[in-house]
Write a protein that holds these residues in place. Structure first.
Motif, mmCIF file in Angstrom:
data_model
loop_
_atom_site.group_PDB
_atom_site.id
_atom_site.type_symbol
_atom_site.label_atom_id
_atom_site.label_comp_id
_atom_site.label_asym_id
_atom_site.label_seq_id
_atom_site.Cartn_x
_atom_site.Cartn_y
_atom_site.Cartn_z
ATOM 1 N N VAL A 144 -4.505 -7.691 -17.856
ATOM 2 C CA VAL A 144 -3.805 -7.156 -16.688
ATOM 3 C C VAL A 144 -4.727 -7.238 -15.480
ATOM 4 O O VAL A 144 -5.835 -6.701 -15.495
ATOM 5 N N GLY A 145 -4.295 -7.898 -14.424
ATOM 6 C CA GLY A 145 -5.050 -7.917 -13.174
ATOM 7 C C GLY A 145 -4.692 -6.704 -12.335
ATOM 8 O O GLY A 145 -3.510 -6.413 -12.128
ATOM 9 N N ILE A 146 -5.697 -6.009 -11.859
ATOM 10 C CA ILE A 146 -5.440 -4.775 -11.113
ATOM 11 C C ILE A 146 -6.484 -4.604 -10.007
ATOM 12 O O ILE A 146 -7.618 -5.105 -10.123
ATOM 13 N N ALA A 147 -6.091 -3.923 -8.944
ATOM 14 C CA ALA A 147 -6.999 -3.715 -7.804
ATOM 15 C C ALA A 147 -8.220 -2.909 -8.230
ATOM 16 O O ALA A 147 -8.130 -1.998 -9.057
ATOM 17 N N SER A 148 -9.354 -3.221 -7.632
ATOM 18 C CA SER A 148 -10.608 -2.574 -8.021
ATOM 19 C C SER A 148 -10.894 -1.285 -7.250
ATOM 20 O O SER A 148 -11.671 -0.451 -7.706
ATOM 21 N N ASP A 149 -10.270 -1.119 -6.059
ATOM 22 C CA ASP A 149 -10.583 0.090 -5.289
ATOM 23 C C ASP A 149 -9.783 1.267 -5.825
ATOM 24 O O ASP A 149 -8.695 1.100 -6.391
ATOM 25 N N PRO A 150 -10.315 2.487 -5.695
ATOM 26 C CA PRO A 150 -9.728 3.654 -6.358
ATOM 27 C C PRO A 150 -8.245 3.888 -6.057
ATOM 28 O O PRO A 150 -7.448 4.069 -6.970
ATOM 29 N N VAL A 151 -7.862 3.878 -4.800
ATOM 30 C CA VAL A 151 -6.486 4.234 -4.448
ATOM 31 C C VAL A 151 -5.495 3.162 -4.865
ATOM 32 O O VAL A 151 -4.458 3.452 -5.471
ATOM 33 N N ASN A 152 -5.786 1.908 -4.558
ATOM 34 C CA ASN A 152 -4.848 0.849 -4.912
ATOM 35 C C ASN A 152 -4.794 0.610 -6.410
ATOM 36 O O ASN A 152 -3.755 0.206 -6.943
ATOM 37 N N GLN A 153 -5.894 0.866 -7.102
ATOM 38 C CA GLN A 153 -5.852 0.797 -8.551
ATOM 39 C C GLN A 153 -4.892 1.851 -9.087
ATOM 40 O O GLN A 153 -4.060 1.572 -9.972
ATOM 41 N N GLY A 154 -4.981 3.045 -8.537
ATOM 42 C CA GLY A 154 -4.076 4.110 -8.960
ATOM 43 C C GLY A 154 -2.628 3.756 -8.714
ATOM 44 O O GLY A 154 -1.740 4.045 -9.536
ATOM 45 N N ARG A 155 -2.370 3.125 -7.603
ATOM 46 C CA ARG A 155 -0.997 2.723 -7.277
ATOM 47 C C ARG A 155 -0.483 1.696 -8.290
ATOM 48 O O ARG A 155 0.664 1.759 -8.732
ATOM 49 N N GLY A 156 -1.341 0.744 -8.661
ATOM 50 C CA GLY A 156 -0.957 -0.243 -9.660
ATOM 51 C C GLY A 156 -0.732 0.382 -11.029
ATOM 52 O O GLY A 156 0.208 0.017 -11.747
ATOM 53 N N LEU A 157 -1.582 1.336 -11.386
ATOM 54 C CA LEU A 157 -1.436 2.005 -12.680
ATOM 55 C C LEU A 157 -0.139 2.808 -12.739
ATOM 56 O O LEU A 157 0.520 2.870 -13.793
ATOM 57 N N LEU A 158 0.248 3.428 -11.637
ATOM 58 C CA LEU A 158 1.516 4.157 -11.604
ATOM 59 C C LEU A 158 2.695 3.220 -11.853
ATOM 60 O O LEU A 158 3.670 3.596 -12.525
ATOM 61 N N LEU A 159 2.594 2.001 -11.320
ATOM 62 C CA LEU A 159 3.668 1.038 -11.545
ATOM 63 C C LEU A 159 3.678 0.573 -12.999
ATOM 64 O O LEU A 159 4.750 0.414 -13.602
ATOM 65 N N LEU A 160 2.508 0.373 -13.584
ATOM 66 C CA LEU A 160 2.426 0.009 -15.003
ATOM 67 C C LEU A 160 2.987 1.129 -15.878
ATOM 68 O O LEU A 160 3.642 0.873 -16.897
ATOM 69 N N GLN A 161 2.748 2.363 -15.481
ATOM 70 C CA GLN A 161 3.309 3.504 -16.203
ATOM 71 C C GLN A 161 4.831 3.540 -16.045
ATOM 72 O O GLN A 161 5.573 3.817 -16.998
ATOM 73 N N LYS A 162 5.298 3.234 -14.850
ATOM 74 C CA LYS A 162 6.736 3.241 -14.549
ATOM 75 C C LYS A 162 7.502 2.284 -15.464
ATOM 76 O O LYS A 162 8.627 2.590 -15.897
ATOM 77 N N VAL A 163 6.882 1.131 -15.785
ATOM 78 C CA VAL A 163 7.566 0.151 -16.633
ATOM 79 C C VAL A 163 7.246 0.345 -18.113
ATOM 80 O O VAL A 163 7.691 -0.449 -18.950
ATOM 81 N N GLY A 164 6.462 1.357 -18.448
ATOM 82 C CA GLY A 164 6.243 1.720 -19.840
ATOM 83 C C GLY A 164 5.093 1.044 -20.547
ATOM 84 O O GLY A 164 4.968 1.156 -21.769
ATOM 85 N N LEU A 165 4.201 0.367 -19.812
ATOM 86 C CA LEU A 165 3.089 -0.314 -20.468
ATOM 87 C C LEU A 165 1.925 0.624 -20.776
ATOM 88 O O LEU A 165 1.161 0.376 -21.712
#
Length: 270
Positions: A126-147
Motif C-alpha cells: 500500500v502506498g501512503i503519504a509519509s507526513d503525519p496528517v496526510n498519512q492519517g487521512r489515507g488510513l481513514l480512507l483505507l479503514q472506510k473501505v474495510g482494509l
C-alpha cells in the motif's frame, strides 16, 4: 504677473509629469504543481487588472513553502490544509496562519493492478503519504473501505503504528504525498491526490476505487501567511479576487479532469 503665473503652472505640470507612477501592489505566492498552481496563475491574471502584480513560484515538496513564508521570502503559500498547517506550526514553531480558504481536493485510493478493493491480496503493498496528517487521512480512507481498522479516536492524526487490525497483512510504503502518483504502479493500492495525477498525466484520476467525502471541509487548501498578515489588505484583496474569479472556477474544473467528484470550492460551502 500673468507670465509669473504661467511659469508656476508650467513648473507644476512638469513636476506632475516627472512624478513616478504609483507602483502596483506585489505578492509572491508559493504553490505546488497542478490544480493549485493552475488556479493561482489564473487568479494572478485577474489580479494584474486590479493592481496586484503576482509572482507564482512552484515548489515540489511540502516543507520549503512554509519555511519561505515564515522567513518572509514569500507572501503566501497555497498547498496545505488546516490540519497539515497546525501540525507544521506545532512541530516547527512557525508564526503562520490561514488568511482564507480555497479548493477542497478529495483523496482517492488507486490501483493499476486491481479493479476492486476486495482484489487487493494478502501481503499486498500500500502506498501512503509519509507526513503525519496526510498519512492519517489515507488510513481513514483505507479503514472506510474495510482494509484496516485504526485505534479508536486517533482520527486524521493516526499513523501506521495506530493500526489495530490488518487482516490482509498489508505492507506500507511511505513517500511524500506528491510522489505517490509515481509509485502507484509499483504497489497494489495507493493513496492518491487527483490533482497530482492530472498534473503527471500518469493515469485516469477518475479511476479511483474509492474517494474521501467532499464534505470533509477541514482538508480544504488554505492561503497561508505570516500571522501578522492575516488581515493584510493586499492579501485579502487577492483572496477575494481568487474566490470570485470565473476563470479560477473554469481552470479548476479542468485541472480536476472535469470531474465534480474530485474537488469542491470549499469557500462556497461554509
Amino acid at each position: 504677473m500673468f507670465q509669473s503665473f504661467k511659469r508656476v503652472l508650467i513648473s507644476a505640470a512638469i513636476a506632475v509629469a516627472v512624478l513616478p507612477a504609483v507602483a502596483a501592489d506585489k505578492l509572491k505566492i508559493a504553490v505546488v504543481p497542478g490544480a493549485y498552481a493552475d488556479s493561482i496563475n489564473a487568479a494572478a491574471k485577474d489580479a494584474k487588472a486590479q493592481g496586484i502584480d503576482v509572482e507564482v513560484i512552484e515548489f515540489t515538496d511540502w516543507t520549503t513553502p512554509n519555511v519561505a513564508v515564515n522567513n518572509g521570502d514569500i507572501d503566501i503559500n497555497y498547498f496545505q490544509h488546516q490540519p497539515f498547517l497546525d501540525n507544521a506550526v506545532k512541530k516547527n514553531g512557525y508564526a503562520l496562519a490561514s488568511a482564507g480558504t480555497g479548493i477542497l481536493a478529495n483523496v482517492g485510493l488507486y490501483s493499476l493492478k486491481h479493479k476492486n478493493v476486495a482484489d487487493v491480496p494478502n501481503n499486498g503493498k500500500v502506498g501512503i503519504a509519509s507526513d503525519p496528517v496526510n498519512q492519517g487521512r489515507g488510513l481513514l480512507l483505507l479503514q472506510k473501505v474495510g482494509l484496516i481498522t485504526l485505534k479508536p479516536g486517533v482520527g486524521y492524526l493516526g499513523s501506521i503504528n495506530d493500526i489495530s487490525s490488518n487482516p490482509k497483512s498489508l505492507r506500507f510504503v511511505e513517500v511524500e504525498g506528491p510522489q505517490l502518483v509515481r509509485i502507484t504502479g509499483d504497489v497494489d493500492i495507493a493513496q492518491g491526490y487527483p490533482h497530482f495525477i492530472v498534473a503527471a498525466k500518469a493515469f485516469d484520476p477518475s479511476s479511483g476505487l474509492a474517494y474521501s467525502g467532499i464534505e470533509d471541509q477541514q482538508f480544504a487548501i488554505q492561503f497561508v501567511v505570516k500571522k501578522d498578515r492575516v488581515n493584510d489588505p493586499v492579501v485579502q484583496k487577492f483572496i477575494r479576487i481568487y474566490q470570485n474569479s470565473e476563470t479560477v472556477r473554469t481552470v479548476s474544473k479542468k485541472s480536476f479532469s472535469n470531474d465534480d467528484r474530485l474537488y469542491t470550492l470549499a469557500w462556497l460551502k461554509k
